[in-house]
Design a protein around this motif. Structure first.
Motif, mmCIF file in Angstrom:
data_model
loop_
_atom_site.group_PDB
_atom_site.id
_atom_site.type_symbol
_atom_site.label_atom_id
_atom_site.label_comp_id
_atom_site.label_asym_id
_atom_site.label_seq_id
_atom_site.Cartn_x
_atom_site.Cartn_y
_atom_site.Cartn_z
ATOM 1 N N GLN A 12 0.820 -1.198 0.000
ATOM 2 C CA GLN A 12 0.000 0.000 0.000
ATOM 3 C C GLN A 12 0.860 1.257 0.000
ATOM 4 O O GLN A 12 0.645 2.184 -0.779
ATOM 5 N N SER A 13 1.893 1.247 0.851
ATOM 6 C CA SER A 13 2.719 2.458 0.934
ATOM 7 C C SER A 13 3.492 2.669 -0.368
ATOM 8 O O SER A 13 3.708 3.793 -0.817
ATOM 9 N N MET A 14 3.894 1.579 -1.024
ATOM 10 C CA MET A 14 4.621 1.707 -2.293
ATOM 11 C C MET A 14 3.692 2.177 -3.416
ATOM 12 O O MET A 14 4.103 2.973 -4.273
ATOM 13 N N LEU A 15 2.457 1.685 -3.417
ATOM 14 C CA LEU A 15 1.482 2.184 -4.412
ATOM 15 C C LEU A 15 1.294 3.687 -4.238
ATOM 16 O O LEU A 15 1.221 4.433 -5.225
ATOM 17 N N ASN A 16 1.256 4.135 -2.972
ATOM 18 C CA ASN A 16 1.130 5.567 -2.705
ATOM 19 C C ASN A 16 2.314 6.337 -3.275
ATOM 20 O O ASN A 16 2.147 7.382 -3.909
ATOM 21 N N THR A 17 3.524 5.815 -3.024
ATOM 22 C CA THR A 17 4.725 6.478 -3.539
ATOM 23 C C THR A 17 4.675 6.561 -5.064
ATOM 24 O O THR A 17 5.026 7.581 -5.659
ATOM 25 N N VAL A 18 4.259 5.463 -5.685
ATOM 26 C CA VAL A 18 4.202 5.422 -7.148
ATOM 27 C C VAL A 18 3.096 6.342 -7.674
ATOM 28 O O VAL A 18 3.183 6.855 -8.793
ATOM 29 N N TYR B 371 8.389 1.388 -8.004
ATOM 30 C CA TYR B 371 8.847 2.075 -6.793
ATOM 31 C C TYR B 371 10.273 2.609 -6.992
ATOM 32 O O TYR B 371 10.567 3.778 -6.712
ATOM 33 N N VAL B 372 11.128 1.749 -7.549
ATOM 34 C CA VAL B 372 12.500 2.168 -7.845
ATOM 35 C C VAL B 372 12.490 3.303 -8.879
ATOM 36 O O VAL B 372 13.215 4.289 -8.754
ATOM 37 N N ARG B 373 11.653 3.154 -9.889
ATOM 38 C CA ARG B 373 11.565 4.174 -10.944
ATOM 39 C C ARG B 373 11.220 5.551 -10.358
ATOM 40 O O ARG B 373 11.904 6.547 -10.623
ATOM 41 N N VAL B 374 10.175 5.568 -9.528
ATOM 42 C CA VAL B 374 9.728 6.854 -8.991
ATOM 43 C C VAL B 374 10.764 7.439 -8.037
ATOM 44 O O VAL B 374 11.062 8.632 -8.087
ATOM 45 N N ARG B 375 11.347 6.591 -7.206
ATOM 46 C CA ARG B 375 12.325 7.125 -6.254
ATOM 47 C C ARG B 375 13.567 7.661 -6.974
ATOM 48 O O ARG B 375 14.073 8.725 -6.651
ATOM 49 N N LEU B 376 14.070 6.929 -7.974
ATOM 50 C CA LEU B 376 15.305 7.352 -8.645
ATOM 51 C C LEU B 376 15.075 8.528 -9.592
ATOM 52 O O LEU B 376 16.004 9.278 -9.892
ATOM 53 N N TYR B 384 11.890 6.627 -20.762
ATOM 54 C CA TYR B 384 10.597 7.020 -21.331
ATOM 55 C C TYR B 384 9.672 7.372 -20.176
ATOM 56 O O TYR B 384 9.699 6.708 -19.133
ATOM 57 N N ALA B 385 8.866 8.370 -20.367
ATOM 58 C CA ALA B 385 7.986 8.816 -19.287
ATOM 59 C C ALA B 385 6.920 7.757 -18.992
ATOM 60 O O ALA B 385 6.632 6.908 -19.833
ATOM 61 N N GLY B 386 6.365 7.840 -17.791
ATOM 62 C CA GLY B 386 5.243 6.974 -17.441
ATOM 63 C C GLY B 386 5.663 5.716 -16.721
ATOM 64 O O GLY B 386 6.854 5.450 -16.554
ATOM 65 N N PRO B 387 4.680 4.931 -16.291
ATOM 66 C CA PRO B 387 4.971 3.718 -15.533
ATOM 67 C C PRO B 387 5.651 2.654 -16.381
ATOM 68 O O PRO B 387 5.574 2.684 -17.616
ATOM 69 N N CYS B 388 6.319 1.738 -15.712
ATOM 70 C CA CYS B 388 6.997 0.653 -16.408
ATOM 71 C C CYS B 388 6.385 -0.665 -15.962
ATOM 72 O O CYS B 388 5.498 -0.694 -15.110
ATOM 73 N N MET B 389 6.859 -1.739 -16.532
ATOM 74 C CA MET B 389 6.458 -3.063 -16.058
ATOM 75 C C MET B 389 7.459 -3.519 -14.992
ATOM 76 O O MET B 389 7.582 -2.885 -13.969
ATOM 77 N N HIS B 390 8.222 -4.566 -15.279
ATOM 78 C CA HIS B 390 9.082 -5.198 -14.265
ATOM 79 C C HIS B 390 10.455 -4.572 -14.148
ATOM 80 O O HIS B 390 11.250 -4.975 -13.316
ATOM 81 N N GLU B 391 10.794 -3.618 -15.042
ATOM 82 C CA GLU B 391 12.127 -3.013 -14.996
ATOM 83 C C GLU B 391 12.039 -1.543 -15.372
ATOM 84 O O GLU B 391 11.182 -1.143 -16.153
ATOM 85 N N ALA B 392 12.935 -0.764 -14.758
ATOM 86 C CA ALA B 392 12.921 0.688 -14.950
ATOM 87 C C ALA B 392 14.147 1.085 -15.753
ATOM 88 O O ALA B 392 15.274 0.724 -15.413
#
Lengths: 445, 505
Positions: A12-18, B371-376, B384-392
């Protein structure tokens, strides 16, 4: 689920971060009607339930060690020291990737360098690669390499080449329109000399061959060289290196083989270990991974994957092969076992295997109706029975005896080989096993 | 600082080559004495043992354990190589693969003695078909690239069966593809035509359609692709290539992202290999052995290679020749039946996870990557912009002004205790860094990883070039000279020259 560390709270917390509401938002590019299909499969199970189930399947098989055992024909049962399996299960070897970052993969790289040296030494060749999938695919790759070197499109195969190997070569070569010819698969016939001509890229000869005969490669390689062709030697029983003249000393240009019988279990056919050795002058035509020695910025010896400009990740459609891995862990098992044996120990294993085969052949030759067809062999030979060997093998299997590999298994539906039985022995063969085979065969005939 | 007398540095132990340590006089394996029977070797027997040294057992153990300690491994920490799916390798799998009924079984034993092994292969086939929504699977390919070869050989056989082998000679492969794809197509005798990508990292469907024609044998598309993105036009691609009379090979390297979530069979795919050593947790073993079963559509199933495991009223059988129902097989890829040891491990993993757990695998793998994508993305530029699947995927755009390159950055990660990500691949992004964390990393592990990379990024931007240029500082070796290794290849150990020989030179 024991392999998944995330808790629901983490999720849940990771979905929030994303910045999404739920996980399926991240799968938004998948066509909606294809997302989250219903699968007709059971849900997760505990470790002990899986253990119990798989053990049940294992118990339905008659393992090679459960009784007298004489099967060979490209896979051999030898003793593997306990040390080998312990070392290959070290986390650092088992759970590492291909050594792309050499500074933190010297363990893998150094044993590959040691492996290459051992294989070159055993085959009597100058260089060896870091291994292939198995002996059969290594043979097909050797034919493709010969094609690159000679720029010719005709492969000649000896009749004694393992029929599965021959099929793999044919499948790979005919795909690109090459001609593949094989001499008749009959024990004792060596009629390939006349087939070699100026269009031949290579001649592929197995020794000991699938019937167990030992082949003198010297004359064949000389004839091949006269016509500008290469001689590819195939060895399916690596222990034979311990007692036989090396293919390299008999003029082979490429030596390929199955390394399973050193360090690796039978595994019902895989994973196995393809050996691939060649002359230094042809090294840039070789397929597969190569490990080379170099130094670091402080001058200390180290090892790296090298000559990668041959490979698919650099050369793409111009690569020498599409191959991307080797049989790393099987190569480690080989290297550890060989480092325990040394040349001396390998010769002892080979000698004991040869002796066991000699004793088995003599005992079988004494049975009425059984003919040993070989005039030479290492640890495997062929007998001719008065009836279909398949039937005999099935009969003996009911008594817990694995009598060998029947001709009908290797050449299905072919009359000439139907009554042949290929019998292998090793240092693990006991006199009581031979006696059981003899009495079983007598009864079956 | 003065060097140590041994060359060792505490727990960091130098290891000579086994040829420099072993003995030629002894063996580390005890054998019973030979009896001395008459040799049947003719004149092909060697007079002497092969010149190779041996260790006693304790020496061997020490040599290889010391060597092992120079490796990084998934059991030590995150191994975020993109498109490699370095996930945890359960030890139950290892234990099961070593059961004598699987490990001590000869491939050519009578099938009456191997019914349990054949049943296992058959059950794995059922799992793979159900999870991919495909009707058939060829089990014998020994690795991912070998599975690609299997799929492309089946496609070629189907084309030959239609009598179109002279005309259908071109295979379309995206620029972002793994190198094995074009290499495989070439190995099957096809020419390779590059497909351009779009600005959002996917196959350009219009360009694809423009290239289609009656000379196209197949498209080879990785999905999710090597940029870590799902090809959202996948069905349109499949329909277009089918309408043009070609086939759709899908590279299944990244199946971990969608296992249990989506089935290639529902998306129009004709063939796809599955890396058991990625999605289904069999160990990578320092570069193999892998296993690459290849699922096939109805159009390609008749051309599947032999052997094949089938079931009838009498039990399980291995089809090893062109018998009834297998007349059109394209041939044989390997001597025996494929990677049984990997089959046992993969089924052990699948049974452990079950249908519910496998879906969770894909979801957690995708969540971890995002999660890694957004943090980094705080410091680094997304490919490329936007969400990814299993790798960033990140580019080196953010490093441009720093004087630090992708390689330097990766080597600095080694000093931080991590294995670097995939670098400079895919080729479509400048200085690419491709990070695949997998589902078996905890949030704490991801946080440590991201904190460290953000720290490094800030250091690079702050001009701390030394940290990167000298990296790795704390590995068993500093940077190795790959250029001279390739220029003057030394591929084996040779004995040092004796003093006399050196004098003679």
């Amino acid at each position: 689920m024991r392999y998944l560390p995330l808790t629901d709270g983490d999720r849940q917390s990771m979905l929030n971060t994303v910045g999404v509401q739920n996980i399926d938002e991240l799968f938004g590019d998948v066509p909606a009607d294809a997302l989250n299909p219903t699968l007709d499969l059971p849900n997760h199970q505990s470790e002990f339930e899986v253990d119990r189930y798989l053990r049940g399947l294992s118990d339905k098989n008659h393992a090679a060690g459960d009784g007298p055992f004489f099967a060979g024909a490209g896979a051999y049962r030898h003793h593997v020291p306990a040390t080998v399996d312990h070392i290959i299960q070290r986390s650092e070897f088992l759970t590492a990737y291909t050594p792309y970052q050499p500074e933190i993969a010297q363990g893998t790289l150094q044993y590959l360098f040691e492996f290459q040296t051992q294989v070159a030494q055993l085959t009597g060749m100058e260089v060896a690669n870091a291994s292939m999938y198995d002996g059969s695919t290594a043979t097909a790759e050797a034919a493709l390499m010969a094609r690159r070197i000679t720029k010719r499109n005709k492969v000649i195969m000896a009749g004694g080449l393992h029929p599965h190997y021959a099929e793999v070569v044919r499948t790979n070569e005919e795909l690109i329109g090459d001609t593949v010819l094989q001499a008749p698969a009959t024990p004792g016939a060596g009629a390939i000399m006349d087939m070699i001509d100026d269009e031949t890229s290579c001649v592929i000869v197995q020794s000991p061959d699938v019937f167990g005969f030992l082949r003198d490669l010297s004359a064949i390689s000389a004839k091949a060289h006269e016509h500008g062709a290469l001689c590819v030697a195939v060895v399916t029983e690596a222990v034979s290196f311990g007692l036989l003249k090396s293919p390299g000393s008999q003029g082979a240009d490429i030596v390929v083989g199955e390394g399973q019988s050193i360090g690796n279990a039978l595994n019902f056919g895989g994973p196995y270990l393809g050996l691939f050795a060649a002359r230094q002058k042809h090294v840039r035509f070789m397929p597969g991974r190569l490990c080379g020695e170099t130094t670091d910025t402080e001058g200390r010896r180290g090892f790296v994957l090298t000559l990668s400009t041959r490979e698919q990740h650099i050369r793409r459609d111009k690569a020498t092969s599409n191959i991307c891995t080797n049989s790393g862990l099987c190569a480690l098992a080989f290297t550890v076992h060989m480092s325990l044996l040394g040349g001396k120990g390998l010769r002892e294993v080979a000698t004991l295997s040869h002796e066991a085969a000699c004793k088995t052949a003599d005992a079988l030759a004494a049975i009425d109706g059984v003919e040993v067809v070989n005039d030479s062999f290492f640890n495997e030979f062929t007998i001719r029975l008065p009836k279909d060997a398949n039937v005999v093998v099935d009969q003996l299997a009911e008594q817990g005896i694995v009598a060998g590999v029947p001709g009908g298994r290797l050449w299905p539906g072919r009359d000439e080989t139907e009554n042949l039985l290929i019998v292998a022995a090793s240092e693990l063969t006991r006199d009581s096993d031979i006696a059981a085979l003899v009495s079983g065969l007598k009864e079956a005939l | 600082m003065t060097e140590t007398f041994t060359g060792h540095k505490g727990l960091e132990l130098e290891v000579p080559l086994l040829f420099e340590e072993g003995s030629y006089e002894k063996s580390g394996v005890d054998m019973p004495a030979a009896e001395g029977v008459t040799s049947r070797l003719g004149d092909l027997g060697a007079d002497e043992a092969v010149e190779l040294p041996a260790f006693s057992e304790p020496q061997a153990m020490r040599h290889f354990v010391r060597l092992s300690q120079k490796n990084y491994a998934i059991d030590m920490g995150i191994f975020p190589l993109g498109s490699c799916t370095m996930k945890h390798n359960p030890r139950l799998n290892e234990k099961m693969a070593r059961l004598p009924g699987f490990a001590d079984l000869h491939p050519l034993q009578p099938t009456s003695t191997t019914q349990g092994a054949l049943e296992l292969i058959h059950e794995l086939q059922d799992w793979l078909c159900e999870m991919t929504g495909m009707p058939a699977v060829a089990m014998s390919p020994k690795a991912g690239a070998h599975g690609e070869l299997c799929g492309m050989m089946a496609i070629r056989a189907a084309i030959v069966a239609k009598g179109e082998e002279k005309t259908r000679t071109r295979v379309l492969v995206p620029e972002s593809a793994h190198g094995t794809n074009p290499a495989t197509a070439a190995q099957c005798g096809f020419s390779v035509d590059k497909l351009p990508g779009t600005a959002d990292g996917r196959v350009d469907i219009d360009a694809l359609k423009a290239k289609l024609g009656d000379d196209v044998a197949a498209i080879m598309v990785t999905n999710p692709n090597t940029c870590g993105l799902f090809e959202r036009d996948i069905r349109e691609m499949a329909d277009a290539v089918h309408a043009a009379g070609g086939y759709f090979y899908c590279d299944g390297a990244n199946f971990n992202a969608i296992v249990g979530k989506a089935r290639p069979g529902d998306l129009g795919v004709d063939a796809m290999h599955i890396n058991l050593h990625k999605t289904f947790s069999t160990p990578h073993g320092g570069g193999g052995p892998g296993s690459g079963p290849t699922v096939l559509s109805d159009a390609l199933a008749p051309f599947a290679p032999i052997p094949a495991v089938v079931k009838d009223a009498d039990g399980f059988h291995i089809v090893e020749s062109a018998s009834e129902g297998f007349e059109q097989n394209f041939g044989r890829m390997v001597a025996f039946h494929g990677q049984m040891g990997m089959f046992v491990r993969a089924l052990s993993y699948m049974l452990s996870h079950g249908a519910d757990g496998l879906r969770q695998v894909a979801e957690d793998a995708v969540l971890n990557a995002n999660y890694v994508r957004v943090r980094l993305a705080e410091e680094m530029t997304q490919g490329y912009a936007g969400p990814c699947m299993h790798e960033a995927l990140f580019s080196d755009v953010w490093l441009k002004e720093t004087g630090v390159g992708t390689l330097d950055f990766a080597k600095a990660m080694i000093d931080e205790g991590f294995h670097p990500m995939t670098m400079y691949f895919p080729l479509v992004v400048s200085g690419a860094m491709l990070i695949e964390p997998t589902e078996t990393e905890s949030k704490a592990s991801l946080d440590e990883f991201c904190d460290s990379l953000l720290g490094l990024a800030k250091a690079a931007k702050a001009g701390d070039k030394e940290r990167f240029e000298q990296a790795p500082r704390f590995a068993p070796r500093k940077r190795l000279d790959e250029t001279s290794a390739a220029r003057k290849p030394v591929l084996r150990w040779t004995p040092p020259l004796s003093t006399e020989a050196m004098a003679a030179e």
